[in-house]
Enzyme design. Sequence first.
Site, PDB file in Angstrom:
ATOM      1  N   ILE A 229      12.843  26.277 -16.817  1.00 34.57           N
ATOM      2  CA  ILE A 229      11.485  26.189 -16.268  1.00 34.57           C
ATOM      3  C   ILE A 229      10.451  26.808 -17.213  1.00 34.57           C
ATOM      4  O   ILE A 229       9.274  26.476 -17.173  1.00 34.57           O
ATOM      5  CB  ILE A 229      11.432  26.874 -14.873  1.00 34.57           C
TER       6      ILE A 229
ATOM      7  N   ASN B 172      23.501  35.345 -21.708  1.00 37.19           N
ATOM      8  CA  ASN B 172      23.200  36.759 -21.503  1.00 37.19           C
ATOM      9  C   ASN B 172      24.109  37.303 -20.410  1.00 37.19           C
ATOM     10  O   ASN B 172      24.317  36.642 -19.382  1.00 37.19           O
ATOM     11  CB  ASN B 172      21.739  36.921 -21.086  1.00 37.19           C
TER      12      ASN B 172
ATOM     13  N   GLU C  36      18.951  37.617 -16.257  1.00 35.82           N
ATOM     14  CA  GLU C  36      18.050  37.709 -15.096  1.00 35.82           C
ATOM     15  C   GLU C  36      18.627  37.022 -13.871  1.00 35.82           C
ATOM     16  O   GLU C  36      18.439  37.490 -12.747  1.00 35.82           O
ATOM     17  CB  GLU C  36      16.690  37.090 -15.436  1.00 35.82           C
ATOM     18  N   VAL C  37      19.283  35.886 -14.082  1.00 33.55           N
ATOM     19  CA  VAL C  37      19.819  35.137 -12.944  1.00 33.55           C
ATOM     20  C   VAL C  37      21.331  35.360 -12.879  1.00 33.55           C
ATOM     21  O   VAL C  37      22.055  35.044 -13.827  1.00 33.55           O
ATOM     22  CB  VAL C  37      19.509  33.624 -13.078  1.00 33.55           C
TER      23      VAL C  37
ATOM     24  N   HIS D 264      25.262  31.141 -16.870  1.00 35.08           N
ATOM     25  CA  HIS D 264      24.559  30.005 -17.471  1.00 35.08           C
ATOM     26  C   HIS D 264      24.543  30.149 -18.975  1.00 35.08           C
ATOM     27  O   HIS D 264      24.545  31.249 -19.517  1.00 35.08           O
ATOM     28  CB  HIS D 264      23.126  29.888 -16.932  1.00 35.08           C
TER      29      HIS D 264
ATOM     30  N   HIS E 194      22.290  28.946 -22.271  1.00 32.07           N
ATOM     31  CA  HIS E 194      21.044  28.372 -22.776  1.00 32.07           C
ATOM     32  C   HIS E 194      21.392  27.501 -23.977  1.00 32.07           C
ATOM     33  O   HIS E 194      22.159  27.933 -24.854  1.00 32.07           O
ATOM     34  CB  HIS E 194      20.104  29.486 -23.270  1.00 32.07           C
TER      35      HIS E 194
HETATM   36  P1  5GP Z   1      18.680  34.760 -18.238  1.00 33.07           P
HETATM   37  O1  5GP Z   1      17.612  35.729 -18.663  1.00 33.07           O
HETATM   38  O2  5GP Z   1      19.286  35.113 -16.925  1.00 33.07           O
HETATM   39  O3  5GP Z   1      19.697  34.510 -19.321  1.00 33.07           O
HETATM   40  O4  5GP Z   1      17.946  33.368 -18.090  1.00 33.07           O
HETATM   41  C1  5GP Z   1      17.482  32.862 -16.888  1.00 33.07           C
HETATM   42  C2  5GP Z   1      16.663  31.623 -17.219  1.00 33.07           C
HETATM   43  O5  5GP Z   1      16.450  30.896 -16.037  1.00 33.07           O
HETATM   44  C3  5GP Z   1      15.284  31.930 -17.812  1.00 33.07           C
HETATM   45  O6  5GP Z   1      15.189  31.325 -19.103  1.00 33.07           O
HETATM   46  C4  5GP Z   1      14.316  31.326 -16.799  1.00 33.07           C
HETATM   47  O7  5GP Z   1      13.194  30.720 -17.407  1.00 33.07           O
HETATM   48  C5  5GP Z   1      15.180  30.318 -16.081  1.00 33.07           C
HETATM   49  N1  5GP Z   1      14.781  30.076 -14.700  1.00 33.07           N
HETATM   50  C6  5GP Z   1      14.486  31.009 -13.752  1.00 33.07           C
HETATM   51  N2  5GP Z   1      14.180  30.427 -12.586  1.00 33.07           N
HETATM   52  C7  5GP Z   1      14.291  29.082 -12.803  1.00 33.07           C
HETATM   53  C8  5GP Z   1      14.114  27.956 -11.953  1.00 33.07           C
HETATM   54  O8  5GP Z   1      13.776  28.052 -10.762  1.00 33.07           O
HETATM   55  N3  5GP Z   1      14.322  26.734 -12.507  1.00 33.07           N
HETATM   56  C9  5GP Z   1      14.688  26.576 -13.818  1.00 33.07           C
HETATM   57  N4  5GP Z   1      14.871  25.329 -14.264  1.00 33.07           N
HETATM   58  N5  5GP Z   1      14.882  27.623 -14.639  1.00 33.07           N
HETATM   59  C10 5GP Z   1      14.678  28.866 -14.135  1.00 33.07           C
END
Ligand code: 5GP
Length: 121
Positions: free
Chosen positions: A34, A94, A102-103, A107, A109
């Site tokens: 997003i 991550n 964060e999530v 996942h 990237h």
């Molecule tokens: P992390 O920091 O956990 O590795 O990455 C989480 C990623 O999820 C971030 O790059 C963020 O932009 C993406 N993200 C968070 N919420 C959403 C969402 O509702 N939809 C999509 N498509 N990506 C999201």
Amino acid sequence: MSYDDNNIFAKILRGEIPCKKIYEDEFILSFYDINPQKKIHALVIPKGKYVDLDDFSQNASLNEMAGLLKGINIVAKKLGISLDGGEGYRVLSNIGENGGQEVPHLHFHLFGGEKIGKMVQ
Ligand code: 5GP
């Protein structure tokens, strides 16, 4: 850390929140981030409930592991960034607080479409 069924990617998997889907099969879902950090920024997530790569490595079946790895390649080909016709890309996952996760649903990237630059800032 136990799996939180209310994390945003769990909601996307359940279809409660929309996403720009790239690819889906029995093992993975892929969609655009997003908040893209590069020209192409896709996410690949397993369908199973895994918090992070540690959790997945310890608890996923061999089929799920193969499905996820193969899925990353399928998505990269679909996006035209794999080395079969494209110019390469970066895969990143991550893990935990120090990793900047964060999530809390595993996942990967996928960054591509341009030179990605320094590995770590
Ligand atoms: P992390 O920091 O956990 O590795 O990455 C989480 C990623 O999820 C971030 O790059 C963020 O932009 C993406 N993200 C968070 N919420 C959403 C969402 O509702 N939809 C999509 N498509 N990506 C999201």
